[in-house]
Design a protein around this motif. Structure first.
Motif, PDB file in Angstrom:
ATOM      1  N   SER A  98      11.003  82.026 -36.504  1.00 44.30           N
ATOM      2  CA  SER A  98      10.175  81.584 -37.635  1.00 44.30           C
ATOM      3  C   SER A  98      10.780  80.430 -38.413  1.00 44.30           C
ATOM      4  O   SER A  98      10.077  79.783 -39.197  1.00 44.30           O
ATOM      5  N   MET A  99      12.067  80.146 -38.210  1.00 45.61           N
ATOM      6  CA  MET A  99      12.748  79.187 -39.075  1.00 45.61           C
ATOM      7  C   MET A  99      12.171  77.771 -38.981  1.00 45.61           C
ATOM      8  O   MET A  99      12.234  77.008 -39.943  1.00 45.61           O
ATOM      9  N   GLY A 100      11.596  77.408 -37.852  1.00 43.43           N
ATOM     10  CA  GLY A 100      11.102  76.046 -37.698  1.00 43.43           C
ATOM     11  C   GLY A 100       9.612  75.889 -37.873  1.00 43.43           C
ATOM     12  O   GLY A 100       9.079  74.795 -37.664  1.00 43.43           O
ATOM     13  N   LEU A 101       8.905  76.961 -38.265  1.00 44.91           N
ATOM     14  CA  LEU A 101       7.446  76.882 -38.346  1.00 44.91           C
ATOM     15  C   LEU A 101       6.979  75.785 -39.294  1.00 44.91           C
ATOM     16  O   LEU A 101       6.038  75.037 -39.005  1.00 44.91           O
ATOM     17  N   PHE A 183       6.761  81.827 -44.571  1.00 45.34           N
ATOM     18  CA  PHE A 183       6.732  81.408 -45.978  1.00 45.34           C
ATOM     19  C   PHE A 183       8.064  80.788 -46.382  1.00 45.34           C
ATOM     20  O   PHE A 183       8.098  79.720 -47.025  1.00 45.34           O
ATOM     21  N   ILE A 184       9.162  81.418 -46.007  1.00 48.85           N
ATOM     22  CA  ILE A 184      10.477  80.879 -46.360  1.00 48.85           C
ATOM     23  C   ILE A 184      10.681  79.524 -45.693  1.00 48.85           C
ATOM     24  O   ILE A 184      11.251  78.598 -46.289  1.00 48.85           O
ATOM     25  N   SER A 185      10.207  79.365 -44.468  1.00 48.45           N
ATOM     26  CA  SER A 185      10.331  78.096 -43.771  1.00 48.45           C
ATOM     27  C   SER A 185       9.555  76.987 -44.465  1.00 48.45           C
ATOM     28  O   SER A 185       9.931  75.811 -44.387  1.00 48.45           O
ATOM     29  N   SER A 186       8.470  77.360 -45.155  1.00 50.54           N
ATOM     30  CA  SER A 186       7.663  76.345 -45.841  1.00 50.54           C
ATOM     31  C   SER A 186       8.328  75.825 -47.107  1.00 50.54           C
ATOM     32  O   SER A 186       7.857  74.844 -47.691  1.00 50.54           O
ATOM     33  N   LEU A 187       9.421  76.456 -47.528  1.00 50.09           N
ATOM     34  CA  LEU A 187      10.083  76.070 -48.772  1.00 50.09           C
ATOM     35  C   LEU A 187      11.239  75.113 -48.580  1.00 50.09           C
ATOM     36  O   LEU A 187      11.770  74.595 -49.561  1.00 50.09           O
ATOM     37  N   THR A 188      11.684  74.906 -47.338  1.00 47.25           N
ATOM     38  CA  THR A 188      12.877  74.100 -47.108  1.00 47.25           C
ATOM     39  C   THR A 188      12.723  73.283 -45.832  1.00 47.25           C
ATOM     40  O   THR A 188      11.916  73.634 -44.965  1.00 47.25           O
ATOM     41  N   LEU A 193      18.992  77.244 -43.018  1.00 53.24           N
ATOM     42  CA  LEU A 193      18.834  77.925 -44.303  1.00 53.24           C
ATOM     43  C   LEU A 193      17.641  78.873 -44.269  1.00 53.24           C
ATOM     44  O   LEU A 193      17.716  79.998 -44.800  1.00 53.24           O
ATOM     45  N   ALA A 194      16.552  78.436 -43.656  1.00 50.77           N
ATOM     46  CA  ALA A 194      15.370  79.294 -43.553  1.00 50.77           C
ATOM     47  C   ALA A 194      15.686  80.557 -42.761  1.00 50.77           C
ATOM     48  O   ALA A 194      15.259  81.658 -43.134  1.00 50.77           O
ATOM     49  N   ALA A 195      16.441  80.427 -41.659  1.00 52.32           N
ATOM     50  CA  ALA A 195      16.797  81.588 -40.845  1.00 52.32           C
ATOM     51  C   ALA A 195      17.695  82.544 -41.617  1.00 52.32           C
ATOM     52  O   ALA A 195      17.518  83.767 -41.559  1.00 52.32           O
ATOM     53  N   ILE A 196      18.656  82.020 -42.353  1.00 51.74           N
ATOM     54  CA  ILE A 196      19.593  82.860 -43.102  1.00 51.74           C
ATOM     55  C   ILE A 196      18.871  83.631 -44.205  1.00 51.74           C
ATOM     56  O   ILE A 196      19.065  84.846 -44.375  1.00 51.74           O
ATOM     57  N   ILE A 197      18.019  82.937 -44.965  1.00 54.27           N
ATOM     58  CA  ILE A 197      17.297  83.606 -46.053  1.00 54.27           C
ATOM     59  C   ILE A 197      16.333  84.649 -45.492  1.00 54.27           C
ATOM     60  O   ILE A 197      16.208  85.756 -46.039  1.00 54.27           O
ATOM     61  N   THR A 198      15.658  84.319 -44.392  1.00 54.01           N
ATOM     62  CA  THR A 198      14.744  85.276 -43.773  1.00 54.01           C
ATOM     63  C   THR A 198      15.503  86.513 -43.298  1.00 54.01           C
ATOM     64  O   THR A 198      15.054  87.651 -43.517  1.00 54.01           O
ATOM     65  N   ALA A 263       2.360  77.696 -51.117  1.00 55.14           N
ATOM     66  CA  ALA A 263       3.462  76.730 -51.099  1.00 55.14           C
ATOM     67  C   ALA A 263       2.982  75.362 -50.634  1.00 55.14           C
ATOM     68  O   ALA A 263       3.376  74.327 -51.195  1.00 55.14           O
ATOM     69  N   ILE A 264       2.117  75.335 -49.634  1.00 51.85           N
ATOM     70  CA  ILE A 264       1.601  74.057 -49.143  1.00 51.85           C
ATOM     71  C   ILE A 264       0.608  73.471 -50.140  1.00 51.85           C
ATOM     72  O   ILE A 264       0.525  72.243 -50.304  1.00 51.85           O
TER      73      ILE A 264
END
Length: 272
Positions: A98-101, A183-188, A193-198, A263-264
Motif C-alpha cells: 500500500s505504501m506506493g498507492l 490513506f497514509i500513502s496519500s499524506l506523504t 515513511l508510508a510503510a512504517i506508519i502503516t 485528503a485528495i
C-alpha cells in the motif's frame, strides 16, 4: 453512474497492471510464497507439527490403552494455525503493497493531475484499492490450492464452508489494512515513511486486543475490543460468522476510502 463505474474500472486496470510490471511486486510475491510454504510445511510436517503431535498422542495411547484421549480434528487445527500465521505475515507484506498507492503519484507529480481531473476522488480511491486487493488475492490463490490439496486427504472430509470463511476473513483483513495504508500513502511522498506508519498503525490495531483484555470489565476495554483486528480475524479463521466482525472490516475499508478522498480533496483545494 455508468461514467463513475467506467472511471473505477480504468483506474483499477491501470493499478493492477502496474503491479505485474513492478520488480518490487514480484519480490514481495516470491518472499510471501517462500515464507508461506515454509510455515505450511512446518505446521503440518515439522518436528512439532500437527501430524507429529497426533502420532505421539497415538503412541502414548497405545502404551496406555486404559487412558481415554479426546479426538483431534487435524484439518481444523492445521487451518486455524496456518491462517493465523498468514494473518501475521500480512502485517508485514500489506504495508509494503500500500505504501506506493499515492506516495508514488506525489513523487512523480501526477497526483496533482488526478486531484484536478474530472475523475472523482472516490473513484480513484476505490479503483486503486480494488487493484491492490486483487493483486493480494493472486498471492493467496496458490496457497489456497495446496491447502485444498492437503485438506482433501482428511478423513472425515473437511466441510468447505470453514476454509472458505477463513480465506474470506484473510481477504477482508487485507482490504481493511490496505485501505488504511492507502490513506497514509496519500499524506506523504515517501513510500518508506508510508510503510512504517502503516505498519505501526496496523500493529497497534492487531495487539489492541491484549490491551482490551487487561481492561476487561471496563467500558474502555469493551470499546477497544471492537477495534481489534486480531479478535475479529480469529472469528473468521475459526469458521465463526459474526456480523459484528464483518461490520468492523467493512468499516475499516470505507474509513480508509473516505479519508483518502478527503485528503485528495484537501490537496485539490490547495491547488485551486
Amino acid at each position: 453512474m455508468r461514467l463513475i463505474f467506467g472511471n473505477i474500472i480504468a483506474i483499477y486496470r491501470r493499478e493492477l497492471q502496474s503491479y505485474f510490471v513492478s520488480p518490487l511486486a514480484y519480490a514481495i510475491a516470491g518472499i510471501f510464497w517462500l515464507l508461506s510454504g515454509f510455515f505450511f510445511a512446518l505446521i503440518l510436517l515439522g518436528p512439532q507439527g500437527i501430524i507429529q503431535q497426533v502420532a505421539q498422542r497415538d503412541l502414548l495411547q497405545g502404551q496406555q490403552p486404559g487412558v481415554p484421549a479426546s479426538p483431534i480434528d487435524v484439518a481444523y487445527e492445521f487451518q486455524q494455525a496456518f491462517l493465523g500465521i498468514m494473518g501475521s505475515l500480512a502485517l508485514f507484506i500489506l504495508p509494503i503493497l500500500s505504501m506506493g498507492l499515492y506516495a508514488e503519484e506525489r513523487k512523480r507529480g501526477t497526483l496533482e493531475l488526478l486531484a484536478t481531473s474530472p475523475v472523482t476522488n472516490w473513484a480513484v480511491a476505490v479503483g486503486k484499492l480494488l487493484g491492490v486487493v486483487t493483486f493480494f488475492i493472486t498471492l493467496i490463490l496458490p496457497i489456497f490450492a495446496y491447502e485444498a490439496f492437503a485438506l482433501s486427504t482428511a478423513n472425515p472430509a473437511v466441510f468447505p464452508v470453514v476454509p472458505l470463511m477463513g480465506h474470506l476473513g484473510l481477504i477482508l483483513l487485507a482490504a481493511g489494512i490496505l485501505s488504511l495504508g492507502m490513506f497514509i500513502s496519500s499524506l506523504t511522498d515517501s513510500t518508506i515513511l508510508a510503510a512504517i506508519i502503516t505498519f505501526a498503525l496496523i500493529l497497534f490495531l492487531w495487539v489492541i486486543d491484549a490491551i482490551a483484555q487487561n481492561l476487561s470489565g471496563t467500558p474502555i476495554g469493551a470499546i477497544l475490543s471492537h477495534f481489534s483486528l486480531l479478535k475479529h480475524y480469529t472469528n473468521w479463521i475459526q469458521g465463526i460468522f459474526d456480523s459484528s466482525s464483518l461490520v468492523v472490516f467493512l468499516s475499516y475499508i470505507l474509513l480508509g476510502i473516505f479519508l483518502t478522498a478527503q485528503a485528495i480533496d484537501a490537496l485539490r483545494f490547495q491547488r485551486s
